[in-house]
Design an enzyme around this catalytic site. Structure first.
Site, short mmCIF file in Angstrom:
data_model
loop_
_atom_site.label_atom_id
_atom_site.label_comp_id
_atom_site.label_asym_id
_atom_site.label_seq_id
_atom_site.Cartn_x
_atom_site.Cartn_y
_atom_site.Cartn_z
N LYS A 17 -6.32 -3.84 -8.37
CA LYS A 17 -6.15 -5.28 -8.27
C LYS A 17 -7.50 -6.02 -8.14
O LYS A 17 -7.71 -7.04 -8.77
CB LYS A 17 -5.27 -5.58 -7.06
CG LYS A 17 -4.81 -7.00 -6.92
CD LYS A 17 -3.63 -7.07 -5.97
CE LYS A 17 -4.03 -6.72 -4.55
NZ LYS A 17 -4.34 -7.91 -3.75
N ARG A 93 2.77 -13.51 0.26
CA ARG A 93 3.28 -12.19 0.65
C ARG A 93 4.78 -12.23 0.89
O ARG A 93 5.45 -11.21 0.88
CB ARG A 93 2.58 -11.74 1.95
CG ARG A 93 1.18 -11.21 1.74
CD ARG A 93 1.22 -9.85 1.07
NE ARG A 93 -0.06 -9.41 0.58
CZ ARG A 93 -0.96 -8.76 1.30
NH1 ARG A 93 -0.72 -8.51 2.56
NH2 ARG A 93 -2.09 -8.37 0.77
N ARG A 130 -10.51 8.58 -2.79
CA ARG A 130 -11.59 7.61 -2.55
C ARG A 130 -12.61 8.14 -1.55
O ARG A 130 -12.25 8.73 -0.53
CB ARG A 130 -11.03 6.30 -1.99
CG ARG A 130 -10.37 5.44 -3.00
CD ARG A 130 -10.34 4.01 -2.55
NE ARG A 130 -9.70 3.81 -1.24
CZ ARG A 130 -9.26 2.62 -0.82
NH1 ARG A 130 -9.39 1.56 -1.58
NH2 ARG A 130 -8.69 2.51 0.36
N ARG A 162 -12.78 7.46 4.21
CA ARG A 162 -12.56 6.54 5.32
C ARG A 162 -11.46 7.06 6.24
O ARG A 162 -10.52 7.70 5.78
CB ARG A 162 -12.16 5.16 4.78
CG ARG A 162 -13.33 4.37 4.25
CD ARG A 162 -12.88 3.19 3.46
NE ARG A 162 -11.59 2.64 3.93
CZ ARG A 162 -11.09 1.49 3.51
NH1 ARG A 162 -11.74 0.79 2.62
NH2 ARG A 162 -9.94 1.06 3.95
N ARG A 173 1.03 2.61 4.34
CA ARG A 173 0.63 1.30 3.79
C ARG A 173 1.39 1.00 2.49
O ARG A 173 1.80 -0.12 2.24
CB ARG A 173 -0.87 1.27 3.52
CG ARG A 173 -1.73 1.26 4.78
CD ARG A 173 -3.10 0.66 4.52
NE ARG A 173 -3.88 1.36 3.49
CZ ARG A 173 -4.73 2.36 3.75
NH1 ARG A 173 -4.92 2.77 4.98
NH2 ARG A 173 -5.41 2.91 2.77
#
Ligand SMILES: [Zn+2]
Length: 226
Positions: A17, A93, A130, A162, A173
């Site tokens: 995105k 949202r 990632r 991370r 998430r």
């Protein structure tokens, strides 16, 4: 170049995105308005909504809908967004936020909600791969690691995963995102303003699909002047 688009971009984490938002803004010559930017601008300007938002953020609490909507309204009233259009990122949202957005943009409302679709397992794989430099923040992935031994190509800092990129946290998430966004997408679908594009391809291909789909929908709806 077709100025005047009023767009909101949707898509789960890992859908690309951020990359596509920047490209769409360049293509349509519109400002990229993310909720993060809106919050920062409102707090900095010291507006009533900005001050209220800061109180919630300082307390580590979620900023309530009414305050978020107030900040978005202030930002969209600025000359650039009024005259040139915009790409909203991170808003709306909820259906309540989407309704408020149409109200503040009346009579024309939002042109299109643009959704970049990828399957959840593909998102999970991308996100789990990632890696990031702890010193300068440069992004890498297990597919595209730094040249030498997980040390940053830019600054030689350590490149790590991370803390919040564990598989369990990512899955949580993604599920949360779907629960929140599915009703919103259904709502835009019902009002014939949802554009969905397959995001499982190279970035250039996805950009091409997005602009094609947006232009097609706008001309089909009879693009109105801004
Ligand atoms: Zn670095």
């Amino acid at each position: 170049m077709v100025p005047g688009r009023r767009l909101a971009i949707l898509g789960k984490q890992g859908a690309g995105k951020g990359t596509q938002a920047v490209r769409l803004c360049l293509h349509y010559v519109i400002p990229h308005i993310s909720t993060g930017d809106i919050f920062r601008a409102a707090v900095k300007s010291g507006s009533d909504f900005g001050r209220r938002a800061k109180q919630y953020m300082d307390a580590g609490e979620l900023v309530p809908d009414g305050v978020v909507i107030g900040m978005v309204r202030e930002r969209l009233a600025a000359d650039d967004a009024r005259n040139r259009g915009f790409l909203l990122d991170g808003y709306p949202r909820t259906i309540a936020q989407a309704g408020a957005l149409d109200e503040m943009l009346a009579p024309r409302g939002l042109d299109l909600a643009v959704d970049i679709e990828i399957r959840t397992d593909v998102a999970l794989k991308r996100l789990a791969g990632r890696r990031v430099c702890v010193d300068c923040g440069t992004n890498y992935s297990t597919d595209k690691p730094p040249t030498v031994d997980w040390l940053c190509d830019v600054c030689s800092g350590k490149v790590v995963q991370r803390d919040d990129d564990t598989e369990a946290a990512i899955t949580r998430r993604l599920v949360l995102y779907e629960e929140q966004t599915d009703p919103l997408m259904a709502w835009y679908e019902r009002t014939r303003r949802l554009v969905s594009v397959d995001g499982e391809a190279e970035a250039d291909t996805v950009t091409f699909r997005l602009t094609q789909a947006i232009d097609f929908h706008m001309s089909a709806r009879g693009a109105r002047p801004c």
